[in-house]
Write a protein that holds these residues in place. Sequence first.
Motif, PDB file in Angstrom:
ATOM      1  N   PRO A  75      18.883  93.037  47.659  1.00 19.91           N
ATOM      2  CA  PRO A  75      20.154  93.437  48.274  1.00 19.91           C
ATOM      3  C   PRO A  75      20.914  94.470  47.434  1.00 19.91           C
ATOM      4  O   PRO A  75      21.541  95.387  47.972  1.00 19.91           O
ATOM      5  CB  PRO A  75      20.938  92.124  48.366  1.00 19.91           C
ATOM      6  N   TRP A  76      20.853  94.326  46.119  1.00 18.81           N
ATOM      7  CA  TRP A  76      21.556  95.273  45.245  1.00 18.81           C
ATOM      8  C   TRP A  76      20.947  96.662  45.368  1.00 18.81           C
ATOM      9  O   TRP A  76      21.648  97.661  45.435  1.00 18.81           O
ATOM     10  CB  TRP A  76      21.474  94.778  43.808  1.00 18.81           C
ATOM     11  N   ASP A  77      19.630  96.732  45.427  1.00 19.74           N
ATOM     12  CA  ASP A  77      18.953  98.015  45.597  1.00 19.74           C
ATOM     13  C   ASP A  77      19.292  98.637  46.945  1.00 19.74           C
ATOM     14  O   ASP A  77      19.470  99.854  47.061  1.00 19.74           O
ATOM     15  CB  ASP A  77      17.433  97.840  45.484  1.00 19.74           C
ATOM     16  N   GLU A  78      19.391  97.796  47.984  1.00 19.68           N
ATOM     17  CA  GLU A  78      19.730  98.308  49.312  1.00 19.68           C
ATOM     18  C   GLU A  78      21.150  98.870  49.329  1.00 19.68           C
ATOM     19  O   GLU A  78      21.416  99.897  49.961  1.00 19.68           O
ATOM     20  CB  GLU A  78      19.594  97.190  50.353  1.00 19.68           C
ATOM     21  N   ASN A 117      33.543 105.302  43.710  1.00 27.70           N
ATOM     22  CA  ASN A 117      34.254 104.900  42.499  1.00 27.70           C
ATOM     23  C   ASN A 117      34.155 103.400  42.270  1.00 27.70           C
ATOM     24  O   ASN A 117      33.921 102.930  41.161  1.00 27.70           O
ATOM     25  CB  ASN A 117      35.723 105.314  42.593  1.00 27.70           C
ATOM     26  N   LYS A 118      34.358 102.627  43.341  1.00 25.95           N
ATOM     27  CA  LYS A 118      34.302 101.169  43.221  1.00 25.95           C
ATOM     28  C   LYS A 118      32.908 100.709  42.814  1.00 25.95           C
ATOM     29  O   LYS A 118      32.738  99.788  42.021  1.00 25.95           O
ATOM     30  CB  LYS A 118      34.716 100.522  44.544  1.00 25.95           C
ATOM     31  N   PHE A 119      31.888 101.375  43.377  1.00 23.04           N
ATOM     32  CA  PHE A 119      30.523 101.025  43.046  1.00 23.04           C
ATOM     33  C   PHE A 119      30.244 101.307  41.572  1.00 23.04           C
ATOM     34  O   PHE A 119      29.609 100.506  40.866  1.00 23.04           O
ATOM     35  CB  PHE A 119      29.551 101.814  43.922  1.00 23.04           C
ATOM     36  N   THR A 120      30.741 102.447  41.089  1.00 19.46           N
ATOM     37  CA  THR A 120      30.557 102.805  39.681  1.00 19.46           C
ATOM     38  C   THR A 120      31.207 101.767  38.771  1.00 19.46           C
ATOM     39  O   THR A 120      30.645 101.381  37.741  1.00 19.46           O
ATOM     40  CB  THR A 120      31.160 104.196  39.394  1.00 19.46           C
ATOM     41  N   VAL A 121      32.404 101.308  39.160  1.00 20.92           N
ATOM     42  CA  VAL A 121      33.097 100.290  38.371  1.00 20.92           C
ATOM     43  C   VAL A 121      32.301  98.981  38.391  1.00 20.92           C
ATOM     44  O   VAL A 121      32.174  98.296  37.366  1.00 20.92           O
ATOM     45  CB  VAL A 121      34.518 100.056  38.919  1.00 20.92           C
ATOM     46  N   MET A 122      31.752  98.632  39.551  1.00 23.23           N
ATOM     47  CA  MET A 122      30.935  97.410  39.649  1.00 23.23           C
ATOM     48  C   MET A 122      29.740  97.471  38.704  1.00 23.23           C
ATOM     49  O   MET A 122      29.434  96.508  38.000  1.00 23.23           O
ATOM     50  CB  MET A 122      30.444  97.222  41.084  1.00 23.23           C
ATOM     51  N   ARG A 141      22.828 100.152  46.753  1.00 22.29           N
ATOM     52  CA  ARG A 141      22.816 101.422  46.028  1.00 22.29           C
ATOM     53  C   ARG A 141      22.204 102.535  46.880  1.00 22.29           C
ATOM     54  O   ARG A 141      22.704 103.659  46.907  1.00 22.29           O
ATOM     55  CB  ARG A 141      22.022 101.272  44.724  1.00 22.29           C
ATOM     56  N   ALA A 142      21.128 102.222  47.579  1.00 25.75           N
ATOM     57  CA  ALA A 142      20.465 103.223  48.410  1.00 25.75           C
ATOM     58  C   ALA A 142      21.374 103.671  49.549  1.00 25.75           C
ATOM     59  O   ALA A 142      21.450 104.859  49.878  1.00 25.75           O
ATOM     60  CB  ALA A 142      19.159 102.657  48.975  1.00 25.75           C
ATOM     61  N   PHE A 143      22.089 102.713  50.152  1.00 24.43           N
ATOM     62  CA  PHE A 143      22.987 103.035  51.267  1.00 24.43           C
ATOM     63  C   PHE A 143      24.098 103.975  50.818  1.00 24.43           C
ATOM     64  O   PHE A 143      24.380 104.992  51.471  1.00 24.43           O
ATOM     65  CB  PHE A 143      23.595 101.756  51.841  1.00 24.43           C
ATOM     66  N   ILE A 144      24.731 103.667  49.688  1.00 27.23           N
ATOM     67  CA  ILE A 144      25.821 104.504  49.192  1.00 27.23           C
ATOM     68  C   ILE A 144      25.296 105.875  48.799  1.00 27.23           C
ATOM     69  O   ILE A 144      25.905 106.905  49.104  1.00 27.23           O
ATOM     70  CB  ILE A 144      26.515 103.822  47.990  1.00 27.23           C
ATOM     71  N   GLY A 145      24.154 105.909  48.145  1.00 29.59           N
ATOM     72  CA  GLY A 145      23.567 107.188  47.742  1.00 29.59           C
ATOM     73  C   GLY A 145      23.215 108.057  48.934  1.00 29.59           C
ATOM     74  O   GLY A 145      23.483 109.268  48.945  1.00 29.59           O
ATOM     75  N   GLU A 176      24.032 112.717  52.621  1.00 30.27           N
ATOM     76  CA  GLU A 176      24.162 113.233  53.986  1.00 30.27           C
ATOM     77  C   GLU A 176      25.406 114.111  54.127  1.00 30.27           C
ATOM     78  O   GLU A 176      25.366 115.168  54.758  1.00 30.27           O
ATOM     79  CB  GLU A 176      24.220 112.074  54.984  1.00 30.27           C
ATOM     80  N   ILE A 177      26.509 113.684  53.522  1.00 29.16           N
ATOM     81  CA  ILE A 177      27.742 114.467  53.597  1.00 29.16           C
ATOM     82  C   ILE A 177      27.564 115.799  52.886  1.00 29.16           C
ATOM     83  O   ILE A 177      27.905 116.864  53.400  1.00 29.16           O
ATOM     84  CB  ILE A 177      28.923 113.688  52.979  1.00 29.16           C
ATOM     85  N   LEU A 178      27.005 115.760  51.685  1.00 29.77           N
ATOM     86  CA  LEU A 178      26.826 116.980  50.907  1.00 29.77           C
ATOM     87  C   LEU A 178      25.831 117.925  51.578  1.00 29.77           C
ATOM     88  O   LEU A 178      26.046 119.140  51.631  1.00 29.77           O
ATOM     89  CB  LEU A 178      26.352 116.635  49.496  1.00 29.77           C
TER      90      LEU A 178
END
Length: 204
Positions: A179-182, A161-166, A184-188, A193-195
């Motif tokens: 760094p921004w791409d990294e 949620n916080k990332f979406t707001v950012m 986004r990739a980390f959160i994605g 992995e959880i799903l």
Amino acid sequence: MTQTDTAQHTLTASPMPVRAAEQGRRPLSDQAVTALAAAYRVTRAELLAAQRRSFGQPEEPGQEPSADGARVARKLESLRTEAYGGSAPSDAHLAAEGNRKAGSEVLTEAVVRALRAGEVAEPAREALDALALAFDVPPVYFRQDDPEVDSLILSTRAVRNKFTVMVARGAGQDLPGEPWDELRAFIGETMREILAAEEHGRPA
């Protein structure tokens, strides 16, 4: 918690709303019910039942939430408070999103509201799965009651949620591209992995 302490949760200038409800003079607003239920660590149904007693209204069969109903209501309240900062999407929006992602009409605004209040004795699996899709959490969130699993899902959802707001605010413009791409990739990857773990029946 004293009546004075409740003002910070109901976002009012005084504890008068709670005092009036406890004295059976004026019921709490829907927003106050949700906020106080979270503060007291009870379900909306339990708080509303207490309010009815303050007004001298007799209990009716089926008013008290079932164990399953109370669990689902608690989990929905946790999503609202921990992942959405107390401001989750409306019941109508959740019903529409859940139906759209599930590909069938299994939710209505009234059903979502009843689930939040703990009023559904035996929540249908299809409804809970559609609700999970609406909240963008894995269905396992509603199927188990492990605090560690809940904490992991809620924490990941809050970060998302916080990332979406950012992104919406253009905050990432201050970061160099790599760094921004990294980030986004980390959160994605974390969400995937959880799903994926849930879909294959493995612990996340």
